[in-house]
Design a protein around this motif. Structure first.
Motif, mmCIF file in Angstrom:
data_model
loop_
_atom_site.group_PDB
_atom_site.id
_atom_site.type_symbol
_atom_site.label_atom_id
_atom_site.label_comp_id
_atom_site.label_asym_id
_atom_site.label_seq_id
_atom_site.Cartn_x
_atom_site.Cartn_y
_atom_site.Cartn_z
ATOM 1 N N MET A 77 0.528 -1.113 -0.092
ATOM 2 C CA MET A 77 0.096 0.611 0.044
ATOM 3 C C MET A 77 1.349 1.303 -0.291
ATOM 4 S SD MET A 77 -3.161 -1.237 0.199
ATOM 5 C CE MET A 77 -4.469 0.419 0.485
ATOM 6 N N LEU A 146 -0.942 3.130 -2.869
ATOM 7 C CA LEU A 146 -0.702 1.882 -3.622
ATOM 8 C C LEU A 146 -2.430 1.617 -4.166
ATOM 9 C CD1 LEU A 146 2.748 1.363 -4.699
ATOM 10 C CD2 LEU A 146 0.755 3.101 -5.916
ATOM 11 N N HIS A 147 -2.744 1.711 -4.547
ATOM 12 C CA HIS A 147 -4.003 0.471 -4.736
ATOM 13 C C HIS A 147 -4.113 -0.662 -5.849
ATOM 14 C CE1 HIS A 147 -7.232 2.930 -2.538
ATOM 15 N NE2 HIS A 147 -5.173 3.750 -2.784
ATOM 16 N N ARG A 148 -4.561 -1.665 -5.460
ATOM 17 C CA ARG A 148 -4.746 -2.880 -6.848
ATOM 18 C C ARG A 148 -5.449 -2.463 -8.108
ATOM 19 N NH1 ARG A 148 -6.211 -8.488 -3.235
ATOM 20 N NH2 ARG A 148 -4.513 -8.192 -2.079
ATOM 21 N N ASP A 149 -6.189 -1.669 -7.685
ATOM 22 C CA ASP A 149 -7.305 -1.277 -9.380
ATOM 23 C C ASP A 149 -6.895 -0.120 -9.627
ATOM 24 O OD1 ASP A 149 -7.506 0.644 -7.803
ATOM 25 O OD2 ASP A 149 -9.476 0.426 -6.809
ATOM 26 N N ALA A 207 0.080 -2.513 -7.472
ATOM 27 C CA ALA A 207 0.647 -2.725 -6.484
ATOM 28 C C ALA A 207 -0.430 -3.718 -5.645
ATOM 29 C CB ALA A 207 1.802 -1.486 -5.808
#
Lengths: 324, 324
Positions: A77, A146-149, A207
């Motif tokens: 994150m 940082l997000h996954r989407d 990420a």
């Protein structure tokens, strides 16, 4: 017991504090001063004996890893770690056995906590089958996580460090044959990529940390980003010399690198135009990283051998259940 | 598995959110907006099968209790609950068994979470012997939290609700004889005293929740407050009619009320001059409370029977280890 409160005192004596810990171990709850203008990042992970580490793993390695896997989530994150709680379930019959385990456990746990200025602010000790749950708290400026989407078609797919070392160690342990101490160290003492993550703020798009295996974890990014896909080149998977020595046949090695868990590297995506800036940032952070492919609008992950052939691994992913 | 990610989706579908949850279940960590001017309060507690609930306890009751014991710790700090994480270790062989347990567990967990506007923001599911670790996060204005170390000689010692019901239920369960459903409900569905705690801000001095037994938990307050003591009158222990009916002999009942855990009432101290204000505040909060004695400068807890005799219970305290 005999002993729960004595054990807590033992842990408290070794718990690091920080200036923002208003009240640490010893009351009903911890009291923490969150700095103004920071968001709180929270993650929790459990390690269970017989599931998450090979039998005979040293208590210090269990302690290190229990914290490392949580700090790795904070790294994914791009958060800076601050505080953790520790819930220990201990099976030992005597107070001496418990103390011996806890002392060893804290050796590894505190070594990593000290390295990253993480305060142990609370926890719980219970009697039962050996298990550890850590909840880690980090801080990040609004908008900087940082997000996954956030992956986009055309993004480079990056991986830090090297992939497959931990899975190689586990394969050697399961085979009960010759083994590499270097690979085993990577399994027992994963490095949470916190410095890397901090360097990637503003550069990386999406990420994730590689805890369940590259295909599974990249798959989460692709699904969260609206059903994207990826084209990966197997010849570009970052591979340690040790792993290459011990698993010389690349077709036996790729599955370890694609589907093996426990590497705790970061997988992230970024615009190709940012590649040079990322390389420089990672150099400064003291960690290598490689571009292994590209995000595609077409769903699914396509793998290509160095010879340009399509390749499909036997196992498509990796989940904790059934690992035992 | 087969199933970890499906299980997480199942949990996510039922997880309550809140406006201050920037990012909940589904990324590497949760992202939370801590309101300006509030401190963060964090506590974690584990419940283990075979240790923390009687065999045969309904999954919904386990879910309720796993959250309740954590919210009770927040209540003891006078914090307002906000967010929780849930780490579930599940032993079941099939995805169907796991789902059935988790659905029942969430029935109880979500019922209590909804009651207090608590968001489930993250967690972990692992395979192993059944255990639950909840980490609860609350908020409190700086300086408003109740601590254990603030008791003073001359303070009244207060207890909310009634004491000994949960221990009575456990004694009946262990004896495998007749039992009271009312007592059992108190064991399975403890009420975290959050409304009481909020009402006590600025009135109470020291506070603790009665999880390990009155003598043990009050003992923590006395030790943290510089080695004070207390003089308690056994005739003033708040006692439910049901407990009195089932344990009519007060000399058999007192140990349940003094050393039995799992009541999750609050024990707090306050200046005698504030007694009327406290009674009015607790009335408004809808919870009774009783003064059971007084803090003394002389260390140790002295117990007096209604006849004015000194009394020493067989067991001086209660700890989780060895409860199984």
């Amino acid at each position: 017991m005999a002993g729960e409160f004595a054990l807590i005192d033992r842990i408290r004596a070794r718990a690091r504090s920080r200036a923002d810990v208003v009240l640490g171990i010893g009351d009903d709850a911890a009291l923490l001063a969150v700095p103004p203008g920071q968001q709180l990042v929270v993650t929790t992970d459990t390690l269970v004996a017989g599931v998450h580490w090979p039998d005979g793993t040293a208590p210090a390695d269990i302690g290190w890893k229990a914290l490392a896997v949580n700090l790795s989530d904070l790294a994914a994150m791009a958060a800076t770690p601050a505080w953790v709680t520790l819930a220990l379930t201990l099976p030992f019959a005597s107070a001496e056995e418990r103390s011996a385990f806890v002392d060893g456990f804290l050796d590894g746990f505190c070594e990593l906590a000290d390295e990253h200025d993480v305060a142990l602010v609370g926890g719980d000790t219970t009697s039962g089958p050996l298990a550890v749950t850590v909840t880690a708290h980090g801080l990040v400026a609004p908008g900087a996580a940082l997000h996954r989407d956030a992956a986009r078609p055309g993004d480079d797919v990056w991986v830090t460090g090297t992939l497959g070392d931990a899975a190689g160690a586990l394969a050697q342990w399961r085979a009960r044959g010759p083994f590499s101490a270097k690979l085993r160290y990577r399994l027992d003492r994963p490095t949470p990529r916190l410095a890397v993550a901090a360097a990637l703020r503003g550069l990386a798009r999406a990420a994730v940390d590689v805890s369940d295996g590259l295909l599974a974890d990249l798959g989460h990014v692709l699904a969260a980003s609206g059903g994207l896909g990826a084209a990966l080149e197997l010849g570009r998977l970052p591979t340690s010399r040790t792993l290459a020595d011990h698993f010389a046949d690349e077709r036996a090695r790729w599955p370890l690198q694609l589907s093996g868990g426990d590497d705790y590297e970061l997988c992230f995506t970024a615009a190709p135009a940012d590649a040079l800036a990322i390389e420089m940032a990672l150099d400064a952070a003291g960690c290598g990283a490689a571009v292994i492919g590209r995000i595609t609008a077409e769903p699914g992950i396509r793998l290509t051998t160095p010879e340009g052939e399509a390749w499909v691994p036997g196992a498509a992913g990796y989940e904790h259940f059934g690992r035992a």
